[in-house]
Scaffold this motif. Structure first.
Motif, PDB file in Angstrom:
ATOM      1  N   ALA A  56      38.127 -19.470   3.745  1.00 53.14           N
ATOM      2  CA  ALA A  56      39.241 -19.295   4.683  1.00 53.14           C
ATOM      3  C   ALA A  56      39.075 -17.981   5.435  1.00 53.14           C
ATOM      4  CB  ALA A  56      40.565 -19.307   3.930  1.00 53.14           C
ATOM      5  N   THR A  57      39.442 -18.012   6.693  1.00 50.86           N
ATOM      6  CA  THR A  57      39.286 -16.810   7.521  1.00 50.86           C
ATOM      7  C   THR A  57      40.599 -16.458   8.207  1.00 50.86           C
ATOM      8  OG1 THR A  57      38.590 -18.127   9.430  1.00 50.86           O
ATOM      9  CG2 THR A  57      36.853 -17.294   7.978  1.00 50.86           C
ATOM     10  N   ASN A  58      40.742 -15.193   8.520  1.00 53.28           N
ATOM     11  CA  ASN A  58      41.833 -14.775   9.388  1.00 53.28           C
ATOM     12  C   ASN A  58      41.337 -13.623  10.253  1.00 53.28           C
ATOM     13  OD1 ASN A  58      42.288 -13.322   6.627  1.00 53.28           O
ATOM     14  ND2 ASN A  58      43.338 -12.038   8.119  1.00 53.28           N
ATOM     15  N   TYR A  59      41.974 -13.473  11.407  1.00 49.18           N
ATOM     16  CA  TYR A  59      41.539 -12.505  12.400  1.00 49.18           C
ATOM     17  C   TYR A  59      42.725 -11.725  12.950  1.00 49.18           C
ATOM     18  CZ  TYR A  59      37.239 -15.264  12.544  1.00 49.18           C
ATOM     19  OH  TYR A  59      36.080 -15.915  12.212  1.00 49.18           O
ATOM     20  N   ALA A  60      42.459 -10.491  13.313  1.00 43.34           N
ATOM     21  CA  ALA A  60      43.447  -9.724  14.050  1.00 43.34           C
ATOM     22  C   ALA A  60      43.641 -10.382  15.407  1.00 43.34           C
ATOM     23  CB  ALA A  60      42.972  -8.286  14.226  1.00 43.34           C
ATOM     24  N   ASP A  61      44.867 -10.325  15.910  1.00 43.71           N
ATOM     25  CA  ASP A  61      45.155 -10.956  17.199  1.00 43.71           C
ATOM     26  C   ASP A  61      44.242 -10.429  18.306  1.00 43.71           C
ATOM     27  OD1 ASP A  61      48.781 -11.186  16.721  1.00 43.71           O
ATOM     28  OD2 ASP A  61      47.149 -12.509  16.092  1.00 43.71           O
ATOM     29  N   SER A  62      43.890  -9.178  18.219  1.00 40.72           N
ATOM     30  CA  SER A  62      43.106  -8.543  19.276  1.00 40.72           C
ATOM     31  C   SER A  62      41.676  -9.082  19.373  1.00 40.72           C
ATOM     32  CB  SER A  62      43.058  -7.029  19.066  1.00 40.72           C
ATOM     33  OG  SER A  62      42.488  -6.715  17.804  1.00 40.72           O
ATOM     34  N   VAL A  63      41.203  -9.769  18.329  1.00 36.38           N
ATOM     35  CA  VAL A  63      39.816 -10.259  18.354  1.00 36.38           C
ATOM     36  C   VAL A  63      39.719 -11.778  18.268  1.00 36.38           C
ATOM     37  CG1 VAL A  63      39.072  -8.098  17.256  1.00 36.38           C
ATOM     38  CG2 VAL A  63      39.390 -10.154  15.859  1.00 36.38           C
ATOM     39  N   LYS A  64      40.840 -12.444  18.131  1.00 34.90           N
ATOM     40  CA  LYS A  64      40.812 -13.905  18.024  1.00 34.90           C
ATOM     41  C   LYS A  64      40.139 -14.522  19.246  1.00 34.90           C
ATOM     42  CE  LYS A  64      44.802 -14.777  15.044  1.00 34.90           C
ATOM     43  NZ  LYS A  64      46.206 -15.241  14.978  1.00 34.90           N
ATOM     44  N   GLY A  65      39.258 -15.464  18.973  1.00 36.32           N
ATOM     45  CA  GLY A  65      38.549 -16.129  20.053  1.00 36.32           C
ATOM     46  C   GLY A  65      37.313 -15.396  20.523  1.00 36.32           C
ATOM     47  N   ARG A  66      37.135 -14.163  20.068  1.00 37.97           N
ATOM     48  CA  ARG A  66      35.956 -13.382  20.489  1.00 37.97           C
ATOM     49  C   ARG A  66      35.040 -13.055  19.304  1.00 37.97           C
ATOM     50  NH1 ARG A  66      36.530  -8.384  22.397  1.00 37.97           N
ATOM     51  NH2 ARG A  66      38.455  -7.917  21.232  1.00 37.97           N
ATOM     52  N   PHE A  67      35.611 -12.818  18.147  1.00 36.61           N
ATOM     53  CA  PHE A  67      34.842 -12.442  16.956  1.00 36.61           C
ATOM     54  C   PHE A  67      34.812 -13.602  15.969  1.00 36.61           C
ATOM     55  CE2 PHE A  67      35.573  -7.527  17.027  1.00 36.61           C
ATOM     56  CZ  PHE A  67      35.160  -7.505  18.357  1.00 36.61           C
ATOM     57  N   THR A  68      33.715 -13.695  15.246  1.00 33.63           N
ATOM     58  CA  THR A  68      33.580 -14.715  14.214  1.00 33.63           C
ATOM     59  C   THR A  68      32.950 -14.108  12.969  1.00 33.63           C
ATOM     60  OG1 THR A  68      33.263 -16.442  15.884  1.00 33.63           O
ATOM     61  CG2 THR A  68      32.637 -16.970  13.622  1.00 33.63           C
ATOM     62  N   ILE A  69      33.606 -14.317  11.840  1.00 34.81           N
ATOM     63  CA  ILE A  69      33.053 -13.863  10.568  1.00 34.81           C
ATOM     64  C   ILE A  69      32.404 -15.042   9.867  1.00 34.81           C
ATOM     65  CG2 ILE A  69      35.199 -14.236   9.269  1.00 34.81           C
ATOM     66  CD1 ILE A  69      34.500 -11.714   7.637  1.00 34.81           C
ATOM     67  N   SER A  70      31.301 -14.778   9.193  1.00 36.27           N
ATOM     68  CA  SER A  70      30.634 -15.829   8.436  1.00 36.27           C
ATOM     69  C   SER A  70      29.947 -15.191   7.240  1.00 36.27           C
ATOM     70  CB  SER A  70      29.618 -16.575   9.299  1.00 36.27           C
ATOM     71  OG  SER A  70      28.607 -15.699   9.766  1.00 36.27           O
ATOM     72  N   ARG A  71      29.600 -16.025   6.277  1.00 33.69           N
ATOM     73  CA  ARG A  71      28.941 -15.502   5.084  1.00 33.69           C
ATOM     74  C   ARG A  71      27.776 -16.405   4.704  1.00 33.69           C
ATOM     75  NH1 ARG A  71      33.471 -15.107   0.769  1.00 33.69           N
ATOM     76  NH2 ARG A  71      31.747 -14.779  -0.685  1.00 33.69           N
ATOM     77  N   ASP A  72      26.734 -15.803   4.199  1.00 31.11           N
ATOM     78  CA  ASP A  72      25.577 -16.524   3.692  1.00 31.11           C
ATOM     79  C   ASP A  72      25.417 -16.104   2.241  1.00 31.11           C
ATOM     80  OD1 ASP A  72      23.068 -17.472   2.959  1.00 31.11           O
ATOM     81  OD2 ASP A  72      22.218 -17.136   4.941  1.00 31.11           O
ATOM     82  N   ASN A  73      25.925 -16.931   1.351  1.00 27.61           N
ATOM     83  CA  ASN A  73      25.888 -16.575  -0.066  1.00 27.61           C
ATOM     84  C   ASN A  73      24.463 -16.452  -0.595  1.00 27.61           C
ATOM     85  OD1 ASN A  73      28.667 -16.504  -0.125  1.00 27.61           O
ATOM     86  ND2 ASN A  73      28.891 -18.506  -1.096  1.00 27.61           N
ATOM     87  N   ALA A  74      23.551 -17.220  -0.040  1.00 31.03           N
ATOM     88  CA  ALA A  74      22.167 -17.164  -0.505  1.00 31.03           C
ATOM     89  C   ALA A  74      21.531 -15.811  -0.201  1.00 31.03           C
ATOM     90  CB  ALA A  74      21.362 -18.288   0.124  1.00 31.03           C
ATOM     91  N   LYS A  75      21.990 -15.187   0.882  1.00 29.66           N
ATOM     92  CA  LYS A  75      21.450 -13.881   1.282  1.00 29.66           C
ATOM     93  C   LYS A  75      22.366 -12.737   0.898  1.00 29.66           C
ATOM     94  CE  LYS A  75      18.749 -15.629   5.185  1.00 29.66           C
ATOM     95  NZ  LYS A  75      18.491 -15.531   6.646  1.00 29.66           N
ATOM     96  N   ASN A  76      23.476 -13.057   0.255  1.00 29.76           N
ATOM     97  CA  ASN A  76      24.463 -12.028  -0.120  1.00 29.76           C
ATOM     98  C   ASN A  76      24.870 -11.187   1.090  1.00 29.76           C
ATOM     99  OD1 ASN A  76      24.275 -12.857  -2.805  1.00 29.76           O
ATOM    100  ND2 ASN A  76      22.624 -11.418  -3.242  1.00 29.76           N
ATOM    101  N   THR A  77      25.095 -11.847   2.188  1.00 31.21           N
ATOM    102  CA  THR A  77      25.352 -11.154   3.448  1.00 31.21           C
ATOM    103  C   THR A  77      26.535 -11.774   4.182  1.00 31.21           C
ATOM    104  OG1 THR A  77      23.014 -10.546   3.658  1.00 31.21           O
ATOM    105  CG2 THR A  77      24.353 -10.450   5.655  1.00 31.21           C
ATOM    106  N   VAL A  78      27.321 -10.921   4.781  1.00 34.33           N
ATOM    107  CA  VAL A  78      28.411 -11.334   5.649  1.00 34.33           C
ATOM    108  C   VAL A  78      28.103 -10.829   7.050  1.00 34.33           C
ATOM    109  CG1 VAL A  78      30.859 -11.040   6.147  1.00 34.33           C
ATOM    110  CG2 VAL A  78      30.106 -11.356   3.804  1.00 34.33           C
ATOM    111  N   TYR A  79      28.456 -11.635   8.026  1.00 37.58           N
ATOM    112  CA  TYR A  79      28.164 -11.309   9.412  1.00 37.58           C
ATOM    113  C   TYR A  79      29.445 -11.217  10.221  1.00 37.58           C
ATOM    114  CZ  TYR A  79      23.570 -12.975   7.944  1.00 37.58           C
ATOM    115  OH  TYR A  79      22.384 -13.164   7.265  1.00 37.58           O
TER     116      TYR A  79
END
Length: 119
Positions: A56-79
């Motif tokens: 589940a994701t949530n975003y600040a209003d100021s970045v909605k529609g422009r920023f995207t968070i994602s995670r790659d558990n295999a790489k232990n990395t969040v983008y």
């Protein structure tokens, strides 16, 4: 303990894009949530976006529609993919991880990466 290392910051023109990465020292799949915060000069640190262990994701209003968070558990990395950047997005961006330990929650922070958007 979890060590977090951010990368990908830099200088970009308004309207441009950057992708930040946050590499964790161990598996992130059991962490409750991972987030990106930012702090601009003279301002308080603010939550930009969060992704839970369930995706589940949530975003600040100021970045909605422009920023995207994602995670790659295999790489232990969040983008954090940042598009249509604005001058007001200029800040130090920090990666945060939250882990439940028995009955409490522990926060881990990276050292931050500077994002500068020129207008």
């Amino acid at each position: 303990q979890v060590q977090l290392v951010e990368s990908g910051g830099g200088l970009v023109q308004a309207g441009g894009s950057l992708r930040l990465s946050c590499a964790a020292s161990r598996s992130i799949s059991r962490l409750n949530a991972m987030s990106w915060y930012r702090q601009a000069p003279g301002k308080q640190r603010e939550l930009v976006t969060r992704i839970t262990s369930g995706g589940a994701t949530n975003y600040a209003d100021s970045v909605k529609g422009r920023f995207t968070i994602s995670r790659d558990n295999a790489k232990n990395t969040v983008y954090l993919q940042m598009n249509s950047l604005k001058a007001e997005d200029t800040a130090v961006y920090y990666c945060n991880a939250v882990e439940r330990v028995i009955t409490s929650f522990v926060n881990y922070w990276g050292q931050g990466t500077q994002v500068t958007v020129s207008s």
